[in-house]
Design a protein around this motif. Sequence first.
Motif, PDB file in Angstrom:
ATOM      1  N   ALA A  53       0.855  -0.969   0.125  1.00 30.24           N
ATOM      2  CA  ALA A  53      -0.049  -0.081  -0.026  1.00 30.24           C
ATOM      3  C   ALA A  53       0.952   1.205  -0.122  1.00 30.24           C
ATOM      4  CB  ALA A  53      -0.988  -0.032   1.190  1.00 30.24           C
ATOM      5  N   GLY A  54       1.960   1.068   0.846  1.00 30.78           N
ATOM      6  CA  GLY A  54       3.034   2.152   0.782  1.00 30.78           C
ATOM      7  C   GLY A  54       3.657   2.559  -0.761  1.00 30.78           C
ATOM      8  N   ASP A  55       4.005   1.520  -1.216  1.00 33.72           N
ATOM      9  CA  ASP A  55       4.534   1.611  -2.760  1.00 33.72           C
ATOM     10  C   ASP A  55       3.437   2.395  -3.603  1.00 33.72           C
ATOM     11  OD1 ASP A  55       6.685   0.546  -1.881  1.00 33.72           O
ATOM     12  OD2 ASP A  55       6.249  -1.476  -2.720  1.00 33.72           O
ATOM     13  N   ILE A  56       2.162   1.879  -3.548  1.00 32.29           N
ATOM     14  CA  ILE A  56       1.129   2.278  -4.231  1.00 32.29           C
ATOM     15  C   ILE A  56       0.838   3.914  -4.119  1.00 32.29           C
ATOM     16  CG2 ILE A  56      -1.636   2.591  -4.716  1.00 32.29           C
ATOM     17  CD1 ILE A  56      -1.376  -0.514  -4.288  1.00 32.29           C
ATOM     18  N   ARG A  57       0.961   4.293  -2.848  1.00 31.44           N
ATOM     19  CA  ARG A  57       0.812   5.722  -2.566  1.00 31.44           C
ATOM     20  C   ARG A  57       1.987   6.604  -2.993  1.00 31.44           C
ATOM     21  NH1 ARG A  57      -1.886   3.312   2.357  1.00 31.44           N
ATOM     22  NH2 ARG A  57       0.130   3.562   3.351  1.00 31.44           N
ATOM     23  N   GLU A  58       3.146   6.075  -2.821  1.00 33.92           N
ATOM     24  CA  GLU A  58       4.447   6.652  -3.130  1.00 33.92           C
ATOM     25  C   GLU A  58       4.356   6.898  -4.734  1.00 33.92           C
ATOM     26  OE1 GLU A  58       7.920   4.954  -1.944  1.00 33.92           O
ATOM     27  OE2 GLU A  58       7.359   5.098   0.178  1.00 33.92           O
ATOM     28  N   ALA A  59       3.662   5.915  -5.370  1.00 35.98           N
ATOM     29  CA  ALA A  59       3.581   6.084  -6.825  1.00 35.98           C
ATOM     30  C   ALA A  59       2.411   7.004  -7.354  1.00 35.98           C
ATOM     31  CB  ALA A  59       3.466   4.910  -7.580  1.00 35.98           C
ATOM     32  N   GLY A  60       1.752   7.708  -6.319  1.00 34.25           N
ATOM     33  CA  GLY A  60       0.608   8.529  -6.621  1.00 34.25           C
ATOM     34  C   GLY A  60      -0.827   7.938  -6.748  1.00 34.25           C
ATOM     35  N   GLY A  61      -0.937   6.563  -6.234  1.00 36.43           N
ATOM     36  CA  GLY A  61      -1.949   5.999  -6.246  1.00 36.43           C
ATOM     37  C   GLY A  61      -2.796   5.789  -4.748  1.00 36.43           C
ATOM     38  N   THR A  62      -3.910   5.256  -4.721  1.00 38.95           N
ATOM     39  CA  THR A  62      -4.795   5.311  -3.515  1.00 38.95           C
ATOM     40  C   THR A  62      -4.719   3.999  -3.258  1.00 38.95           C
ATOM     41  OG1 THR A  62      -6.029   7.181  -4.390  1.00 38.95           O
ATOM     42  CG2 THR A  62      -6.967   5.900  -2.712  1.00 38.95           C
ATOM     43  N   ALA A  63      -4.341   3.802  -1.917  1.00 37.93           N
ATOM     44  CA  ALA A  63      -4.701   2.236  -1.212  1.00 37.93           C
ATOM     45  C   ALA A  63      -4.638   2.453   0.268  1.00 37.93           C
ATOM     46  CB  ALA A  63      -3.423   1.535  -1.918  1.00 37.93           C
ATOM     47  N   MET A  64      -5.317   1.375   0.691  1.00 34.82           N
ATOM     48  CA  MET A  64      -5.076   1.314   2.425  1.00 34.82           C
ATOM     49  C   MET A  64      -4.763  -0.233   2.226  1.00 34.82           C
ATOM     50  SD  MET A  64      -9.245   0.971   3.591  1.00 34.82           S
ATOM     51  CE  MET A  64      -8.687   0.125   4.958  1.00 34.82           C
ATOM     52  N   ALA A  65      -4.130  -0.644   3.574  1.00 29.76           N
ATOM     53  CA  ALA A  65      -3.712  -2.092   3.750  1.00 29.76           C
ATOM     54  C   ALA A  65      -4.686  -2.416   4.675  1.00 29.76           C
ATOM     55  CB  ALA A  65      -2.506  -2.021   4.395  1.00 29.76           C
ATOM     56  N   CYS A  66      -5.167  -3.621   4.814  1.00 30.61           N
ATOM     57  CA  CYS A  66      -6.299  -4.127   5.767  1.00 30.61           C
ATOM     58  C   CYS A  66      -6.129  -5.594   6.106  1.00 30.61           C
ATOM     59  CB  CYS A  66      -7.752  -4.128   4.987  1.00 30.61           C
ATOM     60  SG  CYS A  66      -9.030  -4.459   6.173  1.00 30.61           S
ATOM     61  N   PRO A  67      -5.277  -5.918   7.411  1.00 34.96           N
ATOM     62  CA  PRO A  67      -5.176  -7.282   7.639  1.00 34.96           C
ATOM     63  C   PRO A  67      -6.279  -8.082   7.814  1.00 34.96           C
ATOM     64  CG  PRO A  67      -4.275  -5.728   9.134  1.00 34.96           C
ATOM     65  CD  PRO A  67      -5.110  -4.962   8.207  1.00 34.96           C
ATOM     66  N   VAL A  68      -6.337  -9.528   7.050  1.00 36.98           N
ATOM     67  CA  VAL A  68      -7.343 -10.099   7.165  1.00 36.98           C
ATOM     68  C   VAL A  68      -6.982 -11.412   7.210  1.00 36.98           C
ATOM     69  CG1 VAL A  68      -7.669 -10.454   4.795  1.00 36.98           C
ATOM     70  CG2 VAL A  68      -9.805 -10.549   5.657  1.00 36.98           C
TER      71      VAL A  68
END
Length: 246
Positions: A53-68
């Motif tokens: 999720a961090g890589d996605i946000r650093e690349a300008g995208g939108t993401a959240m991490a959700c443990p499941v």
Amino acid sequence: MNAQDYAGALAGKVAVITGGGRGIGSAIAQAYAKAGAAVVVAARSSTEIDAVAGDIREAGGTAMACPVDVTRMESVTAMYEQAVAQFGGVDIVLANAGTALKAGNIETCDVQAWKDTFEVNLFGALHTARAAIPHLRRRGGGKILMTGSGSRMRPHPGLSAYATSKLALWMLTQTLALEVQEANISVNELIPGPVRTAMTGFGKATFPPGEWMKEPEDVVPLALYLATQPLVGPTAQSFSLMRRVG
């Protein structure tokens, strides 16, 4: 089409990907984000999904991490609740969490390993799909993709638990597709074939001669194709990147 050809194709969509912390799931999560989707990266390992999720946000995208934990329905239900709270809904679901525990030959197999394999590969996918349906209905439709396996098409000594769980998953895919088609929800199977991931020993597992050994990124174009089909599009279908199926 290549991944770059899908720029903006998933704008406004929300994608939930289980098993998203590494391998195929990670590659598809990042590709969906590049195509404009808000991505929920879900898996057991918080460290791995936080990194993706961090890589996605650093690349300008939108993401959240959700443990499941996909083997627990309440955990999956909570995952969707978090996704909706964060992004407003769910449009695309990739049930990608899987395991290939070494249960061994049937005569002497570890029965608990057999059961554990089904808990993740079959019941985990069931939980992921079932809990998604109310959210997809509220959006007027959506897509559920099941990560299948070519192992369901042929017997392989020592892999009965994995292969049988994936064969059952294929029937689940087809049946669910018929049950929810009136809601404009498509349900399809994506068979990656051999991919260099932790599950295959990064390509060291034994596969039929001449099979196409892929990197996780090689699965991305097909995953994007399926995610961008019209609501009233293919359903109850299997899309395979296997070179040999017999």
